[in-house]
Write a protein that holds these residues in place. Structure first.
Motif, PDB file in Angstrom:
ATOM      1  N   LYS A  21      83.348  11.495  -4.845  1.00  0.00           N
ATOM      2  CA  LYS A  21      84.467  11.643  -3.912  1.00  0.00           C
ATOM      3  C   LYS A  21      85.603  12.411  -4.596  1.00  0.00           C
ATOM      4  O   LYS A  21      85.969  12.099  -5.731  1.00  0.00           O
ATOM      5  N   ASN A  23      89.512  13.594  -3.657  1.00  0.00           N
ATOM      6  CA  ASN A  23      90.622  13.548  -2.711  1.00  0.00           C
ATOM      7  C   ASN A  23      91.308  14.904  -2.610  1.00  0.00           C
ATOM      8  O   ASN A  23      91.448  15.615  -3.609  1.00  0.00           O
ATOM      9  N   VAL A  50      87.793  13.657   0.498  1.00  0.00           N
ATOM     10  CA  VAL A  50      88.605  12.584   1.087  1.00  0.00           C
ATOM     11  C   VAL A  50      89.994  13.175   1.351  1.00  0.00           C
ATOM     12  O   VAL A  50      90.908  13.059   0.527  1.00  0.00           O
ATOM     13  N   GLU A  78      84.632  12.554   7.603  1.00  0.00           N
ATOM     14  CA  GLU A  78      84.100  11.189   7.617  1.00  0.00           C
ATOM     15  C   GLU A  78      84.929  10.213   6.791  1.00  0.00           C
ATOM     16  O   GLU A  78      85.063   9.042   7.160  1.00  0.00           O
ATOM     17  N   SER A  79      85.468  10.677   5.667  1.00  0.00           N
ATOM     18  CA  SER A  79      86.285   9.815   4.800  1.00  0.00           C
ATOM     19  C   SER A  79      87.674  10.415   4.662  1.00  0.00           C
ATOM     20  O   SER A  79      87.808  11.599   4.333  1.00  0.00           O
ATOM     21  N   VAL A 111      85.774  10.073  11.931  1.00  0.00           N
ATOM     22  CA  VAL A 111      86.163   9.310  10.740  1.00  0.00           C
ATOM     23  C   VAL A 111      85.379   8.003  10.715  1.00  0.00           C
ATOM     24  O   VAL A 111      85.307   7.277  11.711  1.00  0.00           O
ATOM     25  N   ARG A 112      84.779   7.690   9.566  1.00  0.00           N
ATOM     26  CA  ARG A 112      84.007   6.454   9.418  1.00  0.00           C
ATOM     27  C   ARG A 112      84.573   5.534   8.339  1.00  0.00           C
ATOM     28  O   ARG A 112      84.309   4.337   8.347  1.00  0.00           O
ATOM     29  N   GLU A 113      85.301   6.117   7.392  1.00  0.00           N
ATOM     30  CA  GLU A 113      85.836   5.331   6.273  1.00  0.00           C
ATOM     31  C   GLU A 113      87.279   5.757   6.010  1.00  0.00           C
ATOM     32  O   GLU A 113      87.577   6.949   5.970  1.00  0.00           O
ATOM     33  N   VAL A 114      88.147   4.772   5.823  1.00  0.00           N
ATOM     34  CA  VAL A 114      89.559   5.060   5.574  1.00  0.00           C
ATOM     35  C   VAL A 114      90.001   4.371   4.288  1.00  0.00           C
ATOM     36  O   VAL A 114      89.819   3.158   4.121  1.00  0.00           O
ATOM     37  N   SER A 115      90.549   5.146   3.379  1.00  0.00           N
ATOM     38  CA  SER A 115      91.166   4.584   2.184  1.00  0.00           C
ATOM     39  C   SER A 115      92.623   4.264   2.481  1.00  0.00           C
ATOM     40  O   SER A 115      93.299   5.024   3.195  1.00  0.00           O
ATOM     41  N   THR A 149      86.549   0.302   4.876  1.00  0.00           N
ATOM     42  CA  THR A 149      87.829   0.309   4.176  1.00  0.00           C
ATOM     43  C   THR A 149      87.628   0.458   2.679  1.00  0.00           C
ATOM     44  O   THR A 149      86.735  -0.162   2.094  1.00  0.00           O
TER      45      THR A 149
END
Length: 272
Positions: A21, A23, A50, A78-79, A111-115, A149
């Motif tokens: 990943k 960012n 990300v 997605e992330s 979007v499937r994953e959120v930080s 998450t």
């Protein structure tokens, strides 16, 4: 990485494991095209982008939707990392990351994953009880919406408050993956400047534990001792759960990826 770091990504790509990943920041002095180009470059290099969504920098729901649509077009939606952002006053309808998460816009664009942000050593401008409430509310909102998450933390120099904070997160019933922010190798002065900016403890005792001295600021420092000590503490902690590292590449993508490669290799040699 920032929108300006595509050449640095190309230089470092051979030392970064596939699927890592990476960012992509949302800086006020960069535009939509730069952010999308950076995210696309991450995808094309074989990594997982990300992109940051800086809530207070977004002027409208339409701007958020446009950004996400463009990211979706290049396979980079997605992330994401939803964060409040730096402006003292919101530029649009999103005063914080929670409002952005609750907007319903994210899911419409894949979007499937959120930080979300975590602060083991606190925040210079936000009281601790408010930080905890925000973390709980964001984690709950993401679970309600069926979005994965990740809790991504500010970087730290001291393992003790990090482990204490991880245990407190788990005690609140938040079982998401936690990624502990860790500075990659960089100049000591640069590290300390970032620490002061973000209100991170950097007194003599703490930086000595990390592996450098305030009396010798001319060299560079890497997170060898921090990472080793954190791994040891987490191995003995029965409630820490899924914890990984997130590297802040203050010294550059290549220097950080080479450090990580060499650290993993040396750890393997030590075990054998």
């Amino acid at each position: 990485m920032t929108g300006k770091d595509i050449p640095g990504l190309q230089e470092a790509r051979d030392t970064i494991p596939a699927g890592t990943k990476i960012n992509v920041t949302f800086l006020g002095n960069e535009d939509l095209e730069m952010r999308v180009a950076a995210a696309k470059a991450v995808v094309e290099a074989g990594f997982v982008p990300v992109p940051h969504l800086s809530a207070r920098r977004l002027a409208s729901r339409e701007q958020l939707a446009e950004f996400l649509a463009r990211l979706q077009d290049v396979g980079a939606a997605e992330s994401v990392f939803a964060v409040g952002g730096d402006p003292a006053e919101p530029e649009g309808p999103f005063p914080d990351a929670l409002t952005l998460i609750r907007s319903g816009v994210l899911q419409k664009h894949g979007v499937r994953e959120v930080s979300i942000a975590g602060y083991p050593e606190g925040h210079p401008d936000i009281p601790g009880d408010v930080l905890w409430q925000h973390l709980q509310d964001k984690a709950d909102a993401l679970k309600e919406q069926g979005l994965a998450t990740v809790v991504l933390t500010q970087f730290a120099f001291d393992t003790d408050p990090v482990v204490t904070w991880i245990d407190a997160v788990r005690a609140r019933g938040i079982d998401a993956q936690i990624r502990i922010g860790t500075p990659g190798p960089a100049g000591i002065k640069r590290l300390l400047n970032f620490a002061r900016r973000f209100g991170i403890g950097a007194n003599a005792m703490i930086v000595k534990k990390y592996g450098f001295s305030l009396t010798n600021l001319m060299g560079t420092a890497g997170p060898d001792r921090f990472v080793s000590d954190l791994a040891e503490l987490l191995a003995a902690d029965p409630v820490s759960g899924d914890v990984k590292l997130h590297f802040y590449t203050f010294g550059g993508l290549k220097a950080t990826s080479e450090w990580a490669r060499d650290f993993v290799a040396s750890a393997g040699e030590a075990r054998s």
